[in-house]
Scaffold this motif. Structure first.
Motif, PDB file in Angstrom:
ATOM      1  N   MET A   1      58.012  43.017  71.091  1.00 59.34           N
ATOM      2  CA  MET A   1      58.910  44.148  70.969  1.00 59.34           C
ATOM      3  C   MET A   1      60.360  43.694  70.784  1.00 59.34           C
ATOM      4  N   GLU A   2      60.710  42.558  71.335  1.00 60.24           N
ATOM      5  CA  GLU A   2      62.090  42.083  71.232  1.00 60.24           C
ATOM      6  C   GLU A   2      62.443  41.615  69.828  1.00 60.24           C
ATOM      7  N   ASN A   3      61.477  41.093  69.091  1.00 62.15           N
ATOM      8  CA  ASN A   3      61.734  40.526  67.773  1.00 62.15           C
ATOM      9  C   ASN A   3      61.375  41.451  66.619  1.00 62.15           C
ATOM     10  N   GLY A   4      60.896  42.637  66.895  1.00 60.26           N
ATOM     11  CA  GLY A   4      60.521  43.569  65.828  1.00 60.26           C
ATOM     12  C   GLY A   4      59.117  43.285  65.300  1.00 60.26           C
ATOM     13  N   PHE A   5      58.793  43.908  64.178  1.00 59.14           N
ATOM     14  CA  PHE A   5      57.471  43.775  63.582  1.00 59.14           C
ATOM     15  C   PHE A   5      57.365  42.499  62.765  1.00 59.14           C
ATOM     16  N   ALA A   6      56.174  41.929  62.708  1.00 57.87           N
ATOM     17  CA  ALA A   6      55.931  40.714  61.936  1.00 57.87           C
ATOM     18  C   ALA A   6      55.825  41.006  60.440  1.00 57.87           C
ATOM     19  N   ASN A   7      55.528  42.255  60.072  1.00 58.41           N
ATOM     20  CA  ASN A   7      55.367  42.661  58.678  1.00 58.41           C
ATOM     21  C   ASN A   7      56.197  43.905  58.396  1.00 58.41           C
ATOM     22  N   ASP A   8      56.364  44.211  57.128  1.00 62.97           N
ATOM     23  CA  ASP A   8      57.019  45.449  56.715  1.00 62.97           C
ATOM     24  C   ASP A   8      56.110  46.613  57.073  1.00 62.97           C
ATOM     25  N   MET A   9      56.564  47.536  57.900  1.00 65.01           N
ATOM     26  CA  MET A   9      55.738  48.651  58.359  1.00 65.01           C
ATOM     27  C   MET A   9      56.146  49.971  57.709  1.00 65.01           C
ATOM     28  N   SER A  10      56.662  49.920  56.493  1.00 68.19           N
ATOM     29  CA  SER A  10      57.004  51.159  55.795  1.00 68.19           C
ATOM     30  C   SER A  10      55.714  51.834  55.334  1.00 68.19           C
ATOM     31  N   ALA A  11      55.789  53.130  55.081  1.00 68.82           N
ATOM     32  CA  ALA A  11      54.596  53.907  54.714  1.00 68.82           C
ATOM     33  C   ALA A  11      53.934  53.371  53.447  1.00 68.82           C
ATOM     34  N   ALA A  12      54.707  52.883  52.504  1.00 66.33           N
ATOM     35  CA  ALA A  12      54.149  52.388  51.241  1.00 66.33           C
ATOM     36  C   ALA A  12      53.252  51.171  51.440  1.00 66.33           C
ATOM     37  N   THR A  13      53.464  50.399  52.483  1.00 61.41           N
ATOM     38  CA  THR A  13      52.655  49.195  52.695  1.00 61.41           C
ATOM     39  C   THR A  13      51.269  49.517  53.249  1.00 61.41           C
ATOM     40  N   PHE A  14      51.044  50.745  53.679  1.00 60.33           N
ATOM     41  CA  PHE A  14      49.741  51.121  54.218  1.00 60.33           C
ATOM     42  C   PHE A  14      48.781  51.616  53.145  1.00 60.33           C
ATOM     43  N   LEU A  15      49.268  51.820  51.942  1.00 58.63           N
ATOM     44  CA  LEU A  15      48.424  52.279  50.850  1.00 58.63           C
ATOM     45  C   LEU A  15      47.943  51.083  50.041  1.00 58.63           C
ATOM     46  N   PRO A  16      46.679  51.109  49.613  1.00 55.53           N
ATOM     47  CA  PRO A  16      46.168  49.970  48.839  1.00 55.53           C
ATOM     48  C   PRO A  16      46.754  49.952  47.426  1.00 55.53           C
ATOM     49  N   GLU A  17      46.851  48.772  46.865  1.00 55.78           N
ATOM     50  CA  GLU A  17      47.273  48.626  45.480  1.00 55.78           C
ATOM     51  C   GLU A  17      46.051  48.827  44.597  1.00 55.78           C
ATOM     52  N   LEU A  18      45.990  49.932  43.877  1.00 57.03           N
ATOM     53  CA  LEU A  18      44.821  50.214  43.051  1.00 57.03           C
ATOM     54  C   LEU A  18      44.798  49.371  41.782  1.00 57.03           C
ATOM     55  N   THR A  19      45.908  48.706  41.476  1.00 58.89           N
ATOM     56  CA  THR A  19      45.933  47.819  40.313  1.00 58.89           C
ATOM     57  C   THR A  19      45.247  46.498  40.619  1.00 58.89           C
ATOM     58  N   ASN A  20      45.081  46.191  41.871  1.00 55.97           N
ATOM     59  CA  ASN A  20      44.431  44.955  42.299  1.00 55.97           C
ATOM     60  C   ASN A  20      42.938  45.226  42.474  1.00 55.97           C
ATOM     61  N   THR A  21      42.094  44.589  41.677  1.00 60.84           N
ATOM     62  CA  THR A  21      40.648  44.840  41.759  1.00 60.84           C
ATOM     63  C   THR A  21      40.050  44.345  43.070  1.00 60.84           C
ATOM     64  N   ASN A  22      40.679  43.395  43.727  1.00 57.35           N
ATOM     65  CA  ASN A  22      40.171  42.920  45.014  1.00 57.35           C
ATOM     66  C   ASN A  22      40.294  43.983  46.094  1.00 57.35           C
ATOM     67  N   ALA A  23      41.284  44.861  45.978  1.00 56.79           N
ATOM     68  CA  ALA A  23      41.481  45.901  46.986  1.00 56.79           C
ATOM     69  C   ALA A  23      40.298  46.865  47.014  1.00 56.79           C
ATOM     70  N   LEU A  24      39.687  47.118  45.880  1.00 57.46           N
ATOM     71  CA  LEU A  24      38.532  48.017  45.841  1.00 57.46           C
ATOM     72  C   LEU A  24      37.301  47.388  46.487  1.00 57.46           C
ATOM     73  N   GLY A  25      37.284  46.071  46.581  1.00 58.24           N
ATOM     74  CA  GLY A  25      36.173  45.388  47.236  1.00 58.24           C
ATOM     75  C   GLY A  25      36.100  45.674  48.716  1.00 58.24           C
ATOM     76  N   TYR A  26      37.203  46.052  49.314  1.00 55.13           N
ATOM     77  CA  TYR A  26      37.225  46.358  50.742  1.00 55.13           C
ATOM     78  C   TYR A  26      36.677  47.745  51.042  1.00 55.13           C
ATOM     79  N   LEU A  27      36.433  48.553  50.015  1.00 58.88           N
ATOM     80  CA  LEU A  27      35.902  49.900  50.223  1.00 58.88           C
ATOM     81  C   LEU A  27      34.547  49.845  50.925  1.00 58.88           C
ATOM     82  N   SER A  28      33.703  48.902  50.543  1.00 61.55           N
ATOM     83  CA  SER A  28      32.397  48.789  51.197  1.00 61.55           C
ATOM     84  C   SER A  28      32.544  48.431  52.669  1.00 61.55           C
TER      85      SER A  28
END
Length: 104
Positions: A1-28
């Motif tokens: 909590m003292e150092n903040g988040f390790a990653n960018d936690m903006s809303a846009a980072t929670f959505l998958p990149e549909l241009t990346n075909t590997n992202a669709l592999g995680y659907l299963s």
């Protein structure tokens, strides 16, 4: 909590990149995570009102599973840099990274 988040936690980072075909592999994997909550139907003969209890159980089970995965995923994403998360052993390596190798 003292150092903040390790990653960018903006809303846009929670959505998958549909241009990346590997992202669709995680659907299963995501679908597999939600399997099993329909097993409550096997208890229909023991219920007083199965037409009411089964849909309620399936909905509550799905919401509970989703909440647990979101909580765990957010916690791991907040604590560990994304490039340090192993896609094959996710949770095990994440906990090991947070607590140290000597504990496990």
């Amino acid at each position: 909590m003292e150092n903040g988040f390790a990653n960018d936690m903006s809303a846009a980072t929670f959505l998958p990149e549909l241009t990346n075909t590997n992202a669709l592999g995680y659907l299963s994997i995501i679908i597999f995570n939600f399997t099993g909550f329909e097993v409550i139907c096997t208890f229909a003969k023991d219920m007083e009102n199965p037409t009411h209890d089964i849909p309620k159980s399936i909905i509550l089970g799905g919401l509970t599973i989703g909440a647990i995965y979101l909580f765990a995923g957010f916690g791991i994403g907040a604590a560990i840099p994304a490039d340090s998360i192993d896609p094959d052993y996710g949770m095990i390596v994440a906990v090991e990274t947070m607590v140290g190798d000597s504990v496990l």
